[in-house]
Design a protein around this motif. Structure first.
Motif, PDB file in Angstrom:
ATOM      1  N   LEU A   1       0.827  -1.204   0.000  1.00  0.00           N
ATOM      2  CA  LEU A   1       0.000   0.000   0.000  1.00  0.00           C
ATOM      3  C   LEU A   1       0.864   1.259   0.000  1.00  0.00           C
ATOM      4  CD1 LEU A   1      -2.798   1.350   0.247  1.00  0.00           C
ATOM      5  CD2 LEU A   1      -2.545   1.151   2.736  1.00  0.00           C
ATOM      6  N   PHE A   2       1.547   1.496   1.115  1.00  0.00           N
ATOM      7  CA  PHE A   2       2.392   2.674   1.250  1.00  0.00           C
ATOM      8  C   PHE A   2       3.748   2.274   1.823  1.00  0.00           C
ATOM      9  CE2 PHE A   2      -1.842   4.844   2.245  1.00  0.00           C
ATOM     10  CZ  PHE A   2      -1.999   5.311   0.958  1.00  0.00           C
ATOM     11  N   SER A   3       4.701   3.181   1.691  1.00  0.00           N
ATOM     12  CA  SER A   3       5.978   3.014   2.372  1.00  0.00           C
ATOM     13  C   SER A   3       5.777   3.146   3.884  1.00  0.00           C
ATOM     14  CB  SER A   3       6.964   4.076   1.889  1.00  0.00           C
ATOM     15  OG  SER A   3       8.059   4.177   2.769  1.00  0.00           O
ATOM     16  N   ALA A   4       6.525   2.365   4.641  1.00  0.00           N
ATOM     17  CA  ALA A   4       6.435   2.439   6.101  1.00  0.00           C
ATOM     18  C   ALA A   4       6.838   3.818   6.620  1.00  0.00           C
ATOM     19  CB  ALA A   4       7.314   1.359   6.733  1.00  0.00           C
ATOM     20  N   SER A   5       7.615   4.572   5.848  1.00  0.00           N
ATOM     21  CA  SER A   5       8.026   5.907   6.286  1.00  0.00           C
ATOM     22  C   SER A   5       6.856   6.880   6.353  1.00  0.00           C
ATOM     23  CB  SER A   5       9.098   6.462   5.346  1.00  0.00           C
ATOM     24  OG  SER A   5       8.560   6.678   4.042  1.00  0.00           O
ATOM     25  N   LEU A   6       5.708   6.520   5.750  1.00  0.00           N
ATOM     26  CA  LEU A   6       4.536   7.397   5.771  1.00  0.00           C
ATOM     27  C   LEU A   6       3.632   7.138   6.970  1.00  0.00           C
ATOM     28  CD1 LEU A   6       3.572   7.375   1.985  1.00  0.00           C
ATOM     29  CD2 LEU A   6       4.631   9.233   3.274  1.00  0.00           C
ATOM     30  N   ILE A   7       3.904   6.089   7.732  1.00  0.00           N
ATOM     31  CA  ILE A   7       3.037   5.762   8.871  1.00  0.00           C
ATOM     32  C   ILE A   7       2.883   6.931   9.839  1.00  0.00           C
ATOM     33  CG2 ILE A   7       2.750   4.241  10.859  1.00  0.00           C
ATOM     34  CD1 ILE A   7       4.095   2.031   9.233  1.00  0.00           C
ATOM     35  N   PRO A   8       3.964   7.661  10.196  1.00  0.00           N
ATOM     36  CA  PRO A   8       3.779   8.771  11.151  1.00  0.00           C
ATOM     37  C   PRO A   8       2.819   9.843  10.675  1.00  0.00           C
ATOM     38  CG  PRO A   8       6.102   8.190  10.971  1.00  0.00           C
ATOM     39  CD  PRO A   8       5.393   7.440   9.887  1.00  0.00           C
ATOM     40  N   SER A   9       2.665  10.002   9.364  1.00  0.00           N
ATOM     41  CA  SER A   9       1.766  11.052   8.872  1.00  0.00           C
ATOM     42  C   SER A   9       0.303  10.604   8.842  1.00  0.00           C
ATOM     43  CB  SER A   9       2.187  11.494   7.465  1.00  0.00           C
ATOM     44  OG  SER A   9       1.906  10.491   6.495  1.00  0.00           O
ATOM     45  N   LEU A  10       0.035   9.323   9.066  1.00  0.00           N
ATOM     46  CA  LEU A  10      -1.329   8.799   8.985  1.00  0.00           C
ATOM     47  C   LEU A  10      -2.064   8.933  10.309  1.00  0.00           C
ATOM     48  CD1 LEU A  10      -0.548   5.614   6.888  1.00  0.00           C
ATOM     49  CD2 LEU A  10      -2.001   7.504   6.157  1.00  0.00           C
ATOM     50  N   ARG A  11      -1.916  10.052  10.948  1.00  0.00           N
ATOM     51  CA  ARG A  11      -2.473  10.194  12.292  1.00  0.00           C
ATOM     52  C   ARG A  11      -3.989  10.371  12.315  1.00  0.00           C
ATOM     53  NH1 ARG A  11       1.088  14.468  11.402  1.00  0.00           N
ATOM     54  NH2 ARG A  11       0.152  16.501  10.971  1.00  0.00           N
ATOM     55  N   LEU A  12      -4.619  10.673  11.175  1.00  0.00           N
ATOM     56  CA  LEU A  12      -6.077  10.808  11.127  1.00  0.00           C
ATOM     57  C   LEU A  12      -6.759   9.614  10.467  1.00  0.00           C
ATOM     58  CD1 LEU A  12      -6.627  14.590  10.258  1.00  0.00           C
ATOM     59  CD2 LEU A  12      -6.569  13.483  12.494  1.00  0.00           C
ATOM     60  N   LEU A  13      -6.005   8.610  10.059  1.00  0.00           N
ATOM     61  CA  LEU A  13      -6.593   7.463   9.362  1.00  0.00           C
ATOM     62  C   LEU A  13      -7.602   6.755  10.258  1.00  0.00           C
ATOM     63  CD1 LEU A  13      -6.494   5.747   6.752  1.00  0.00           C
ATOM     64  CD2 LEU A  13      -4.812   4.294   7.909  1.00  0.00           C
ATOM     65  N   GLU A  14      -8.831   6.568   9.742  1.00  0.00           N
ATOM     66  CA  GLU A  14      -9.904   5.943  10.496  1.00  0.00           C
ATOM     67  C   GLU A  14     -10.291   4.571   9.953  1.00  0.00           C
ATOM     68  OE1 GLU A  14     -13.131   8.672  10.428  1.00  0.00           O
ATOM     69  OE2 GLU A  14     -12.120  10.189  11.661  1.00  0.00           O
ATOM     70  N   GLU A  15     -10.233   4.400   8.625  1.00  0.00           N
ATOM     71  CA  GLU A  15     -10.661   3.146   8.024  1.00  0.00           C
ATOM     72  C   GLU A  15      -9.651   2.705   6.974  1.00  0.00           C
ATOM     73  OE1 GLU A  15     -14.662   3.088   6.565  1.00  0.00           O
ATOM     74  OE2 GLU A  15     -15.381   4.479   8.109  1.00  0.00           O
ATOM     75  N   LEU A  16      -9.300   1.408   7.019  1.00  0.00           N
ATOM     76  CA  LEU A  16      -8.408   0.829   6.026  1.00  0.00           C
ATOM     77  C   LEU A  16      -8.996  -0.487   5.557  1.00  0.00           C
ATOM     78  CD1 LEU A  16      -5.820   0.645   4.401  1.00  0.00           C
ATOM     79  CD2 LEU A  16      -4.655  -0.219   6.439  1.00  0.00           C
ATOM     80  N   TRP A  17      -9.323  -0.545   4.271  1.00  0.00           N
ATOM     81  CA  TRP A  17      -9.917  -1.738   3.659  1.00  0.00           C
ATOM     82  C   TRP A  17      -8.998  -2.211   2.543  1.00  0.00           C
ATOM     83  CZ3 TRP A  17     -15.221  -3.028   4.996  1.00  0.00           C
ATOM     84  CH2 TRP A  17     -15.831  -2.095   5.842  1.00  0.00           C
ATOM     85  N   MET A  18      -8.506  -3.441   2.645  1.00  0.00           N
ATOM     86  CA  MET A  18      -7.698  -4.062   1.601  1.00  0.00           C
ATOM     87  C   MET A  18      -8.391  -5.375   1.228  1.00  0.00           C
ATOM     88  SD  MET A  18      -5.094  -1.908   1.353  1.00  0.00           S
ATOM     89  CE  MET A  18      -3.990  -2.859   0.313  1.00  0.00           C
ATOM     90  N   ILE A  19      -8.930  -5.444   0.014  1.00  0.00           N
ATOM     91  CA  ILE A  19      -9.789  -6.565  -0.354  1.00  0.00           C
ATOM     92  C   ILE A  19      -9.392  -7.103  -1.725  1.00  0.00           C
ATOM     93  CG2 ILE A  19     -12.179  -7.290  -0.783  1.00  0.00           C
ATOM     94  CD1 ILE A  19     -13.070  -4.976   1.018  1.00  0.00           C
ATOM     95  N   GLY A  20      -9.205  -8.409  -1.819  1.00  0.00           N
ATOM     96  CA  GLY A  20      -9.046  -9.087  -3.103  1.00  0.00           C
ATOM     97  C   GLY A  20      -7.864  -8.627  -3.927  1.00  0.00           C
ATOM     98  N   CYS A  21      -6.731  -8.368  -3.280  1.00  0.00           N
ATOM     99  CA  CYS A  21      -5.507  -7.987  -3.994  1.00  0.00           C
ATOM    100  C   CYS A  21      -4.556  -9.181  -3.941  1.00  0.00           C
ATOM    101  CB  CYS A  21      -4.877  -6.746  -3.365  1.00  0.00           C
ATOM    102  SG  CYS A  21      -5.963  -5.288  -3.377  1.00  0.00           S
ATOM    103  N   ASP A  22      -4.534  -9.983  -4.984  1.00  0.00           N
ATOM    104  CA  ASP A  22      -3.879 -11.292  -4.955  1.00  0.00           C
ATOM    105  C   ASP A  22      -2.380 -11.226  -4.709  1.00  0.00           C
ATOM    106  OD1 ASP A  22      -6.299 -12.467  -5.348  1.00  0.00           O
ATOM    107  OD2 ASP A  22      -6.011 -12.920  -7.470  1.00  0.00           O
ATOM    108  N   ASN A  23      -1.693 -10.181  -5.201  1.00  0.00           N
ATOM    109  CA  ASN A  23      -0.232 -10.107  -5.082  1.00  0.00           C
ATOM    110  C   ASN A  23       0.247  -9.253  -3.920  1.00  0.00           C
ATOM    111  OD1 ASN A  23       0.305 -11.804  -7.212  1.00  0.00           O
ATOM    112  ND2 ASN A  23       0.497 -10.170  -8.722  1.00  0.00           N
ATOM    113  N   LEU A  24      -0.656  -8.734  -3.125  1.00  0.00           N
ATOM    114  CA  LEU A  24      -0.249  -7.897  -2.000  1.00  0.00           C
ATOM    115  C   LEU A  24       0.523  -8.741  -0.987  1.00  0.00           C
ATOM    116  CD1 LEU A  24      -0.892  -4.843  -1.121  1.00  0.00           C
ATOM    117  CD2 LEU A  24      -2.259  -5.943   0.654  1.00  0.00           C
ATOM    118  N   GLU A  25       1.750  -8.323  -0.680  1.00  0.00           N
ATOM    119  CA  GLU A  25       2.607  -9.062   0.248  1.00  0.00           C
ATOM    120  C   GLU A  25       2.669  -8.403   1.620  1.00  0.00           C
ATOM    121  OE1 GLU A  25       6.378  -9.492  -1.606  1.00  0.00           O
ATOM    122  OE2 GLU A  25       5.632 -10.720  -3.254  1.00  0.00           O
ATOM    123  N   THR A  26       2.572  -7.089   1.659  1.00  0.00           N
ATOM    124  CA  THR A  26       2.586  -6.359   2.920  1.00  0.00           C
ATOM    125  C   THR A  26       1.788  -5.084   2.748  1.00  0.00           C
ATOM    126  OG1 THR A  26       3.999  -5.432   4.666  1.00  0.00           O
ATOM    127  CG2 THR A  26       4.712  -5.108   2.393  1.00  0.00           C
TER     128      THR A  26
END
Length: 471
Positions: free
Chosen positions: A171-196
């Motif tokens: 989805l995103f680089s781990a370096s962006l996690i600190p900026s996601l302070r308002l994230l309320e909902e995360l939906w990851m559905i049916g992405c066959d090649n998603l590894e992380t």
């Protein structure tokens, strides 16, 4: 419309537009063609706030060259792109974009292209206004953000929905996690090649955490996390990262067969390895697990649970550890189905505990059994058990469970279960397990009959008979 572009071909005033909706425009390949010489007064949709593009099968780009001209869509806040089958790249630099919806674009490979020029031309960090991101049915999508992420901030992002993007690996680089302070909902559905979900990138230009130390990050407002149908997902964060999610109350992890190193830690951490013990409380109220290879459900995610559904988890042998199940006064819905190896709903002890912990728990469990404990589930109103061929008991011997609020009871295809369910004169349902040998798996003896009971339908459970106290 037979023109291949709006600028400079079509006679309109793009600077006077704040909203533009285009649909079924055959032959239109781009909004602006900057390969042609333009009059100096020609506008570039500088004041456009909302742009909707639907069923534009010939559209290839928003601007027909690699880098849009200065001012192009610079005030755009809402972009919706749907069924534009030939578009490969949006080349959004994300100055002011707040809402992005992209759906059914079969050739789209990237969404945001980030480079140094983008940063130099804009004082604000890129994507800092983005509020919601919806990407659906994009089979060729490889990058959401392509380029160095030190120029990016997701500080206003609240909702992320990614569905059926089968070439996306993260989805995103781990370096962006600190900026996601308002994230309320995360939906990851049916992405066959998603590894992380969050990937550690060497090109981020950020200082990497010490390999011997864990890097703890917080998502303070994340309330809903849904990971469904992710066949290759093996981790949520990189090995040396921890994510604190204090507000999480809705967790769904379904059909992620490779996700064996995901859990909620003591301080409500999403981490890369299952914890050895869980002693803290969780804010999770709704939990849905399916198609996993977990050997146990971490105790901490059950401490505040109200609704629990588990199915197709064939490595589980029990649902609740005995030491914990008496602390479920808020549980109102319990559904367990198609878990081949579940033998007990309430297990004899917490199999994930260390040897010393297990010894202490067994000592306490023995004491509880000797006391003939009566345990109330005051809020439970639906209890469904289905297709559990190894299930022997709902509750261990020595416990008497009472369900004063039960409305729906279904027990189907549980041939070995010896726990009994009865109803007293005030319509309270009771569950008890007596010292009766469970039927064998070979089917040589009659199986336990199915139960379908509703409190509002005149069908009765066996009458509860109070036993005399043992002396």
């Amino acid at each position: 419309m037979d023109q291949k572009n709006l600028i400079p071909t079509v006679d309109l005033d793009p600077e006077g537009l704040t909203s533009l909706k285009l649909r079924d425009c055959k032959g239109l390949e781009c909004l602006a063609d900057t390969t042609k010489e333009l009059p100096p007064t020609t506008g570039m949709f500088t004041n456009l706030v909302k742009l909707v593009l639907r069923n534009m099968n010939d559209l290839k780009m928003l601007c027909n060259i690699g880098e849009p001209p200065k001012g192009f869509l610079q005030n755009l806040e809402v972009l919706e792109v749907e069924e534009c089958m030939d578009i490969v790249s949006l080349y959004l630099m994300g100055q002011n974009i707040k809402k992005l919806i992209v759906k059914d674009c079969r050739k789209l490979q990237e969404v945001f292209l980030i480079d140094k020029l983008s940063k130099e031309e804009n004082q604000a960090q890129l994507l800092s206004h983005l509020d919601s991101l919806w990407l659906m049915s994009l089979p060729q999508l490889r990058w959401i953000l392509k380029g160095p992420t030190q120029y990016v901030s997701l500080q206003n992002l609240k909702v992320v929905m990614i569905n059926e993007c089968n070439k996306l690996e993260s989805l995103f680089s781990a370096s962006l996690i600190p900026s996601l302070r308002l994230l309320e909902e995360l939906w990851m559905i049916g992405c066959d090649n998603l590894e992380t979900v969050f990937l550690e990138l060497e090109s981020d230009g950020e200082t990497k955490p010490n390999k011997l130390l864990a890097s703890a990050q917080i998502l303070p407002h994340l309330q809903k996390l849904h990971l469904c149908g992710l066949k290759n997902l093996s981790s949520f964060v990189p090995e040396n990262y921890f994510i604190i999610v204090p507000a999480l109350n809705d967790l769904e992890v379904v059909d992620c067969p490779r996700l064996t190193n995901f859990s909620i830690q003591q301080e409500k951490l999403l981490q890369s390895k299952l914890p050895d013990k869980d002693n803290s409380e969780s804010s999770i109220e709704t939990l849905k697990l399916g198609g996993l290879v977990w050997r146990h459900i971490p105790v901490v995610v059950l401490t505040n649970i109200q609704k629990l559904e588990v199915y197709d988890c064939n490595s589980l042998t029990y649902i609740f550890p005995m030491i914990h199940f008496r602390n479920l006064p808020q549980l109102w819905s319990l559904k367990i189905r198609r878990c081949e190896n579940v033998e007990q709903i309430i297990g004899d002890d917490d199999m994930s505990a260390s040897s010393s912990q297990r010894h202490d728990q067994l000592d306490e469990t023995t004491a509880v059994k000797n006391e003939k404990q009566i345990v109330m589930f005051p809020e439970l109103d639906e209890l469904h058990l289905e297709s559990l061929p190894s299930l022997v008991s709902f509750n261990p011997m020595g416990f008497h469970l009472i369900f004063p609020s039960l409305i729906s009871l279904e027990i189907h295809s549980c041939p070995r279960m010896i726990s009994s369910f009865t109803m007293d004169s005030i319509s309270f349902v009771h569950a008890q397990t007596k010292a009766v040998k469970a039927p064998p798996l070979d089917g040589t003896t009659p199986s336990t009959p199915d139960i379908t009971w509703r409190s509002y339908i005149p069908t009765s459970l066996p009458r509860y008979v109070e036993e005399a106290d043992e002396t």
